[in-house]
Scaffold this motif. Structure first.
Motif, mmCIF file in Angstrom:
data_model
loop_
_atom_site.group_PDB
_atom_site.id
_atom_site.type_symbol
_atom_site.label_atom_id
_atom_site.label_comp_id
_atom_site.label_asym_id
_atom_site.label_seq_id
_atom_site.Cartn_x
_atom_site.Cartn_y
_atom_site.Cartn_z
ATOM 1 N N LYS A 60 0.834 -1.202 0.000
ATOM 2 C CA LYS A 60 0.000 0.000 0.000
ATOM 3 C C LYS A 60 0.868 1.253 0.000
ATOM 4 O O LYS A 60 2.043 1.205 0.350
ATOM 5 N N LYS A 61 0.269 2.355 -0.343
ATOM 6 C CA LYS A 61 0.979 3.624 -0.382
ATOM 7 C C LYS A 61 1.505 3.960 1.018
ATOM 8 O O LYS A 61 0.786 3.889 2.008
ATOM 9 N N GLY A 62 2.763 4.282 1.094
ATOM 10 C CA GLY A 62 3.367 4.622 2.375
ATOM 11 C C GLY A 62 4.057 3.465 3.067
ATOM 12 O O GLY A 62 4.802 3.656 4.032
ATOM 13 N N GLU A 63 3.819 2.214 2.606
ATOM 14 C CA GLU A 63 4.439 1.044 3.230
ATOM 15 C C GLU A 63 5.875 0.836 2.786
ATOM 16 O O GLU A 63 6.660 0.209 3.495
ATOM 17 N N GLY A 64 6.207 1.321 1.592
ATOM 18 C CA GLY A 64 7.512 1.051 1.011
ATOM 19 C C GLY A 64 8.673 1.424 1.910
ATOM 20 O O GLY A 64 9.613 0.641 2.093
ATOM 21 N N SER A 65 8.633 2.632 2.504
ATOM 22 C CA SER A 65 9.743 3.091 3.341
ATOM 23 C C SER A 65 9.901 2.227 4.589
ATOM 24 O O SER A 65 11.018 1.932 5.029
ATOM 25 N N LYS A 66 8.780 1.791 5.166
ATOM 26 C CA LYS A 66 8.834 0.920 6.351
ATOM 27 C C LYS A 66 9.485 -0.417 6.014
ATOM 28 O O LYS A 66 10.291 -0.953 6.791
ATOM 29 N N ILE A 67 9.135 -0.953 4.851
ATOM 30 C CA ILE A 67 9.691 -2.244 4.425
ATOM 31 C C ILE A 67 11.191 -2.125 4.201
ATOM 32 O O ILE A 67 11.976 -2.977 4.637
ATOM 33 N N VAL A 68 11.611 -1.045 3.531
ATOM 34 C CA VAL A 68 13.045 -0.826 3.278
ATOM 35 C C VAL A 68 13.810 -0.712 4.595
ATOM 36 O O VAL A 68 14.890 -1.298 4.762
ATOM 37 N N LYS A 69 13.254 0.028 5.556
ATOM 38 C CA LYS A 69 13.909 0.178 6.856
ATOM 39 C C LYS A 69 14.028 -1.163 7.572
ATOM 40 O O LYS A 69 15.063 -1.455 8.189
ATOM 41 N N SER A 70 12.975 -1.984 7.495
ATOM 42 C CA SER A 70 13.006 -3.301 8.139
ATOM 43 C C SER A 70 14.076 -4.192 7.514
ATOM 44 O O SER A 70 14.828 -4.878 8.227
#
Length: 487
Positions: A213-223
């Motif tokens: 979803k929109k906005g999830e990408g950065s969280k996934i990259v950080k994880s």
């Protein structure tokens, strides 16, 4: 769900495409695996790598574990990014190149490069092919278990052909030529998948089930970066401490093999994308998952402990014919292919009267355990110094496969039934993680297998499975209640 008027043994015709794709992929994988152990510990003068037998056994277990662990990555890519269809294609291409690299006679370096390619490729392909099979059926379709049994037979036809063809070429002619034949097998699977799939699979697996979803990408990259940093710190510490050896890799893989399923079950039970009813089904799945770990621990030793038994403790002449040790890897798929029509007929004939999934799992565990308990007898009766009749291995494999037919295709089927929609492919990957966890356990316990402990080893490991099967039978009612309408 995809429906077609034309059928494949009474099943949706898309099953034929996935059947033959997986058949050729398994031909490539099990052909490679039939000679890999011997290649690693054979003398350099014979074309091998000259590793110790203990080290080769450990590498085999870690390798097998990582192959199945990578299915989590493949499941995530399918669920969140590409869909199953494209993920399977890219995985097959990586597998093919992995076998090509292994076919190059360049020593230990090419061994590990090929392993990386095959680990990633198999992770992308295997869980997603099974997930696509599940998508061919409606939830209430009674043909599902029979369909997975047919699919499972395809896996084992490839596994049957592989040791005979690749094993013979690898051991009798040249190891690297054998690995090259494995690459050809994967190429054939890709051709079937791409050409036939256009008409038989249509929209199956073309879209991710839970796209980012929109906005999830950065969280996934950080994880992902956080995970990479932690792993890097662990490896750097091990290097400075002088502990970066095979035992470190075994222990690191063991932690992953246990930690990953725990993490994913926690994720599914706490995710807002999973409904209350789906969470009940996830909880029902946990004891089945634990049972499958024990089962696969025994079954996977057919390519490690029993392969060593075939090489060192089994007579190499059978009915007047010389039998290479790698040929014993044929026993597993031979019996599966022979027994599959019977079990397909049995489950179809019984329909709604067939045993529940939990009872089938229990039967599978007890039977697998008995196949190992039986292997106590050669050492007790004849000692552990000489060679014994091939019949011991043949009967042991036969008993094991009766258990496998009750548990493995049924496990695939029930996984697709119990999987939360948001974790569809990843749940299939978790099913494969049971195999990964079993192999990291094997990497730890294989060191206890010696000529002096042979009978005790088989007896203890076998009894653990028997007891687990009986316990599962006793708790079948609460599990069934959590499963709801899934039988």
């Amino acid at each position: 769900m995809e429906t077609q008027k034309k059928t494949f043994f009474g099943q949706p015709f898309g099953l034929a495409t996935l059947f033959f794709t997986e058949m050729w992929e398994r031909f490539s994988y099990y052909g490679m695996r039939a000679i890999l152990l011997y290649y690693m510990y054979d003398e350099i003068a014979n074309g091998g790598l000259g590793l110790s037998e203990t080290t080769a056994l450990a590498i085999m277990s870690v390798y097998g574990a990582l192959v199945f662990m990578s299915s989590i990555v493949g499941g995530w890519i399918a669920d969140r990014l590409l869909g199953s269809r494209q993920t399977v294609l890219y995985g097959g291409i990586l597998i093919m190149f992995g076998h090509i690299v292994l076919g190059i006679p360049s020593g230990i370096l090419t061994l590990f490069v090929s392993m990386i390619l095959i680990i990633i490729g198999t992770g992308m392909l295997k869980a997603n092919v099974s997930s696509m099979v599940g998508n061919l059926y409606a939830e209430e379709d009674d043909r599902r278990d029979a369909g997975f049994s047919i699919f499972y037979m395809g896996i084992n036809i490839g596994s049957l052909l592989a040791p005979v063809i690749i094993g013979t070429v690898g051991q009798k002619v040249n190891y690297h030529l054998g690995f090259g034949l494995a690459a050809v097998g994967m190429l054939l699977g890709l051709i079937v998948y791409v050409i036939q799939g256009k008409s038989t699979l249509k929209s199956v697996g073309t879209k991710p089930s839970n796209p980012i979803k929109k906005g999830e990408g950065s969280k996934i990259v950080k994880s992902l970066l956080g995970f990479a940093v932690v792993v890097a710190i662990i490896f750097v510490w091990a290097g400075f401490a002088g502990r970066l050896d095979i035992d470190f890799f075994i222990n690191f893989t063991s932690v992953l093999g246990i930690g990953l399923p725990v993490y994913y079950f926690w994720r599914m039970l706490t995710s807002p994308d999973v409904s209350l009813e789906e969470r009940k089904k996830v909880r029902a799945y946990i004891p089945l998952f634990l049972g499958s770990i024990i089962f696969w621990s025994l079954e996977e030793q057919g390519a490690s402990i029993l392969a060593v038994f075939a090489q060192n403790r089994t007579k190499d002449v059978f009915f007047g014919f010389h039998v290479p040790a790698s040929w014993y890897q044929v026993l597993n798929p031979v019996f599966i292919v022979a027994l599959t029509p019977f079990f397909v007929w049995l489950w179809t004939k019984m329909g709604k009267r067939q045993p529940s999934t939990v009872v089938k799992f229990s039967i599978g565990l007890v039977t697998a355990g008995l196949s190992f308990v039986m292997m106590m007898l050669p050492g007790i009766l004849y000692g552990t110094e000489g060679r014994v009749s091939p019949w011991w291995l043949i009967i042991s494999f036969f008993i094991m496969i009766i258990g496998e037919m009750c548990l493995s295709p049924v496990g695939l089927s029930v996984t697709t039934k119990l999987a939360p929609r948001a974790f569809e492919s990843q749940t299939l990957a978790i099913w494969l993680l049971a195999d990964a966890t079993s192999q990291v356990i094997n990497a730890q316990i294989a060191r206890f297998y010696t000529p002096a402990t042979e009978s005790a080893y088989f007896g203890v490991v076998g009894l653990v499975a028997v007891v687990a099967g009986i316990l599962l039978l006793f708790i079948r009612k609460p599990i069934q209640e959590l499963m709801g309408n899934v039988k």
